[in-house]
Motif scaffolding. Sequence first.
Motif, PDB file in Angstrom:
ATOM      1  N   GLU A  95     -14.382  -6.349  -8.422  1.00 29.03           N
ATOM      2  CA  GLU A  95     -13.524  -7.280  -7.232  1.00 29.03           C
ATOM      3  C   GLU A  95     -14.053  -7.821  -6.362  1.00 29.03           C
ATOM      4  N   THR A  96     -13.046  -8.191  -5.885  1.00 28.46           N
ATOM      5  CA  THR A  96     -13.628 -10.108  -4.496  1.00 28.46           C
ATOM      6  C   THR A  96     -12.655  -9.568  -3.358  1.00 28.46           C
ATOM      7  N   ASP A  97     -11.700  -8.597  -3.610  1.00 28.67           N
ATOM      8  CA  ASP A  97     -10.916  -8.005  -1.726  1.00 28.67           C
ATOM      9  C   ASP A  97     -10.066  -6.880  -3.173  1.00 28.67           C
ATOM     10  N   VAL A  98      -9.849  -5.945  -1.130  1.00 29.80           N
ATOM     11  CA  VAL A  98      -9.643  -5.142  -1.353  1.00 29.80           C
ATOM     12  C   VAL A  98      -7.781  -4.684  -0.856  1.00 29.80           C
ATOM     13  N   GLU A  99      -7.417  -3.927  -1.323  1.00 25.78           N
ATOM     14  CA  GLU A  99      -5.765  -3.644  -0.677  1.00 25.78           C
ATOM     15  C   GLU A  99      -5.939  -2.543   1.345  1.00 25.78           C
ATOM     16  N   ALA A 100      -5.830  -3.489   1.972  1.00 28.03           N
ATOM     17  CA  ALA A 100      -6.534  -2.568   3.404  1.00 28.03           C
ATOM     18  C   ALA A 100      -5.576  -1.616   3.928  1.00 28.03           C
ATOM     19  N   HIS A 101      -4.818  -0.687   4.913  1.00 34.63           N
ATOM     20  CA  HIS A 101      -4.475  -0.511   5.649  1.00 34.63           C
ATOM     21  C   HIS A 101      -3.514  -1.041   6.009  1.00 34.63           C
ATOM     22  N   LYS A 102      -2.458  -0.479   5.501  1.00 37.57           N
ATOM     23  CA  LYS A 102      -0.922  -1.770   6.078  1.00 37.57           C
ATOM     24  C   LYS A 102      -0.868  -1.325   7.708  1.00 37.57           C
ATOM     25  N   ILE A 103      -1.539  -1.013   7.789  1.00 32.30           N
ATOM     26  CA  ILE A 103      -0.887  -0.363   9.758  1.00 32.30           C
ATOM     27  C   ILE A 103      -1.508  -1.943  10.035  1.00 32.30           C
ATOM     28  N   LEU A 104      -2.534  -2.737   9.506  1.00 27.44           N
ATOM     29  CA  LEU A 104      -3.430  -3.068  10.666  1.00 27.44           C
ATOM     30  C   LEU A 104      -2.584  -4.730   9.510  1.00 27.44           C
ATOM     31  N   ARG A 105      -1.715  -4.854   9.335  1.00 24.96           N
ATOM     32  CA  ARG A 105      -0.701  -6.557   8.897  1.00 24.96           C
ATOM     33  C   ARG A 105      -0.692  -6.841  10.169  1.00 24.96           C
ATOM     34  N   HIS A 106       0.065  -5.233  10.775  1.00 25.05           N
ATOM     35  CA  HIS A 106       0.630  -6.115  12.008  1.00 25.05           C
ATOM     36  C   HIS A 106      -0.340  -6.058  13.257  1.00 25.05           C
ATOM     37  N   SER A 107      -1.811  -6.478  13.030  1.00 25.57           N
ATOM     38  CA  SER A 107      -2.325  -6.361  14.844  1.00 25.57           C
ATOM     39  C   SER A 107      -3.315  -7.074  14.351  1.00 25.57           C
ATOM     40  N   SER A 108      -3.476  -7.922  15.757  1.00 28.31           N
ATOM     41  CA  SER A 108      -4.216  -8.936  16.077  1.00 28.31           C
ATOM     42  C   SER A 108      -5.788  -8.946  15.667  1.00 28.31           C
ATOM     43  N   LEU A 109      -6.425  -8.278  14.992  1.00 25.52           N
ATOM     44  CA  LEU A 109      -6.810  -7.938  14.069  1.00 25.52           C
ATOM     45  C   LEU A 109      -7.312  -8.677  12.943  1.00 25.52           C
ATOM     46  N   CYS A 110      -6.341  -9.233  12.294  1.00 33.47           N
ATOM     47  CA  CYS A 110      -5.240  -9.212  11.403  1.00 33.47           C
ATOM     48  C   CYS A 110      -5.920 -10.621  10.684  1.00 33.47           C
ATOM     49  N   SER A 111      -6.800 -10.797   9.773  1.00 35.75           N
ATOM     50  CA  SER A 111      -7.016 -12.595   9.800  1.00 35.75           C
ATOM     51  C   SER A 111      -5.281 -13.150   8.486  1.00 35.75           C
ATOM     52  N   PRO A 112      -5.215 -14.359   8.432  1.00 33.64           N
ATOM     53  CA  PRO A 112      -3.711 -14.551   8.159  1.00 33.64           C
ATOM     54  C   PRO A 112      -3.825 -14.611   6.197  1.00 33.64           C
ATOM     55  N   GLU A 113      -5.084 -14.859   5.830  1.00 27.29           N
ATOM     56  CA  GLU A 113      -5.147 -14.324   4.289  1.00 27.29           C
ATOM     57  C   GLU A 113      -4.434 -12.682   4.185  1.00 27.29           C
ATOM     58  N   PHE A 114      -5.496 -12.263   4.900  1.00 28.47           N
ATOM     59  CA  PHE A 114      -4.853 -10.758   5.608  1.00 28.47           C
ATOM     60  C   PHE A 114      -2.992 -10.504   5.136  1.00 28.47           C
ATOM     61  N   GLN A 115      -2.871 -10.899   6.384  1.00 22.09           N
ATOM     62  CA  GLN A 115      -1.126 -11.041   6.690  1.00 22.09           C
ATOM     63  C   GLN A 115      -0.170 -11.458   5.772  1.00 22.09           C
TER      64      GLN A 115
END
Length: 843
Positions: free
Chosen positions: A214-234
Amino acid sequence: MRSWLRNHFFKRTEERKETEERERAFLENGSLLLEKLIISCNAKPIPIRNFSAQELRQATNNYANRQFWNWYKGSLEGRMVFVNRFPDNELSADIMINGLVISAQMSGHSNVLKPIGYCLETPFPISVYEFPANGMLADRVYVSHVTERKHQPMAWGSRLKIARQIAHVISYLHTAFSRPVLHMFINMGSILLDEYDVPKLIDFFYSVSIPEGETDVEAHKILRHSSLCSPEFQASGKATEKNDVYNFGQLLLELLTGEDSSQITRLPIGEDTSLVEYMHNSAQGRSINEIVDPAILTEEGGVSLDQQLQAVLELALTCTEEDPHRRPTMVDVTKELRRIERFPRVAEDLWGSLRNLKLNERFKMLLWRIANDILPTGARMKQPCEMETTCCPLCKTEEETCLHLFKSCLVAKAAWFSSNWGFCIESLNANSSYDLIKSIVIPPAHMLNEQVTKEQFVLMAAKIMDYIWRLRNQVMFENKKLNFQAIPFKISQQFEEQDSASLKRKVSIDGRMLLEKLIVSCNAKPIPIRIFSAQELRQATDNYANGQYLYGDKLQQATDNYANGQYLYRNKGSLEGQMVFINQSPEYLSIPDLINDLVISTQMSGHSNVLKLKGCCLETPCLITVYEFAANGKLADRVYVSHVTERKHQPMAWGSRLKIARQIAHVISYLHTAFSRPVIHMTVNMRNILLDEYDVPKLSHFFYSVSIPEGETDVEAHEDFRNSFLSSPECKASGKATEKNDVYNFGQLLLELLTGEDSLEITRLPIEEDSSLVAYMHNGVQGRSINEIVDPAILAEEGGVSLDQQLQAVLELALTCIEEDPHRRPTMVDVTKELWRIERFVP
């Protein structure tokens, strides 16, 4: 009495419940930790202790000395420690154990906070780490923290060093394991400092590894709402390594500005705008001094400090690009930060070298400006001047930087090659304008020969660069029409006052064709390539007295194009104390074929499994090429049963054959993937692989290699090749070749390594005269034992079950590679991976 019994009973009951609770927690957390440690791969072993809850309470004085967040200072066995204890239910046990396991895997890295042990007796595990005496990096960088805590702000040099060290540890996460690991939580609060300000990365709780294939992975949901989230991850919830690059770009911006992304205090940023957005939009056109932390500006650094700040800002903006494909890798980020760190020291050294040269002051200043990238090129002037285009005015293909203009531009290549001895500028290993000038002012030994002094070399370079700069200005400001054919004449005029006899080389029509090929070649890896005279090569080979034919009669018959007994003739020679191979090309090969071999060898010479090109001679009717010396000769002489018997050689062991197969597979996959257009070797076979003194294989013979045109999936193969035994079924039928032709050839090579048979001269296997080794393996081998097929020399080795497994696996891989339908063949990248896997079979 009754009261005492009741109290005693309740007390014992509570103690029993507490013990049971500890045991339950230990079993649950322990099994989870054990499972994680078992499935983790490539973890570096470290001594990791299991502490009791009571030991940690005593060590921290019942968690009385809280440093920040959930970190407590403590003392265990006479050493200071950091205890990480989260309140119940703040993080799940699984997440906390994930952080501990990845910390354990990474603890061998000097920039990761080293875990000492853990406690599993509590519902949520407690971790114990080495003690970072100087606390959080944030407290030494954020202006708000520095002011509030009255700390000494960190110097710029220390910030830059820490950035480079953290970049390295992240790139290690991405590349050191079989599956890339993403940190996902890189920020100033996740970096602690030891007593020497060495940074230590922490917080691996949310780290994830990308699944195989694979080239990507499902990451922890809590991070999608943080300031450390990249645009594509969000947007998608899927993360790649480029999420860490984005986070690191934010970190660089904070190190530059001294601002906390979550609490901006100094810069004029709107409430609903982030630091990243401000830097990409509002900060454009502002002076670097308006952006940078005022504490940095009080330091004395001069021009080199300004250059470092500007370079780090540009790197940060690239890392935080919205499009993840435009962000660099963390490996490239680390390399760039190393380069930026060297600015002050190297600038001083270079200026000292320039000042001592016997060179016109105008030339000295030109070289100095190029080295510091301060000429008004398109890239340099795009922001202050709001230029419509920053494209190079000479070649109109790439952005105009100093490095491009004086090294990579087609006009620059032509100018350099038009000098009196045909200098190939790509032979200078320069990744920046500074490196380019340094290589000119302090030229490596291989750049000079006995007829060219350092002073002549530097003067030549200065005049060529002066010509390029003046030509660029004439085209840009005087609308001068570029006359490409006039470049050699104009360059020769630059040297009229020099003693041209000491530099002149006879360059025939071969040289012009070579120049054209080198100019249009893309992604060439820079190597030192010399132009030798015919006299030098005659002396080196004792008038070509020690030669050997590279091919024999059977190959001549099979290819049907070796007319009049002409073969590729390879001579052993000695040049400047080094043994070399000198190739005299046969007449059946055309000049374009010979130039093709030289150019692709040049492009591939950086690969350790390609015969390295040293130079060439252009004074003879046919091109003569000079290569590194392959002391152990042809692979064919160590594998083919007929050759081994005739020459009384020691047959090659199976382990060496398998390793060589994997190395050659890698170099072919590199040909297919490393360039903007895939390059097909077309003649992968045993005779084109030479061995150095350590039996490292060296691929050669790129005469018929072709690259697939942009937008196409195949390419017209050389007309002489279509009837060759190396031609795949689809190439014979259509005359068109793809990467799968090389896969087919490689499959034949694997069969030869297994059987010890020469495809052109079968001596042992019961193959009919009008059949081939490939056809036999697909048809006649069914139902036969592997021992009936394999080279008897291999069977004499002791290998047991694992040897049988390897032989069977390689046979299956070879049969897949030579499938008649090209779509059923694997790619060379997949072949390489499979050979890696087969090599790891444990005896």
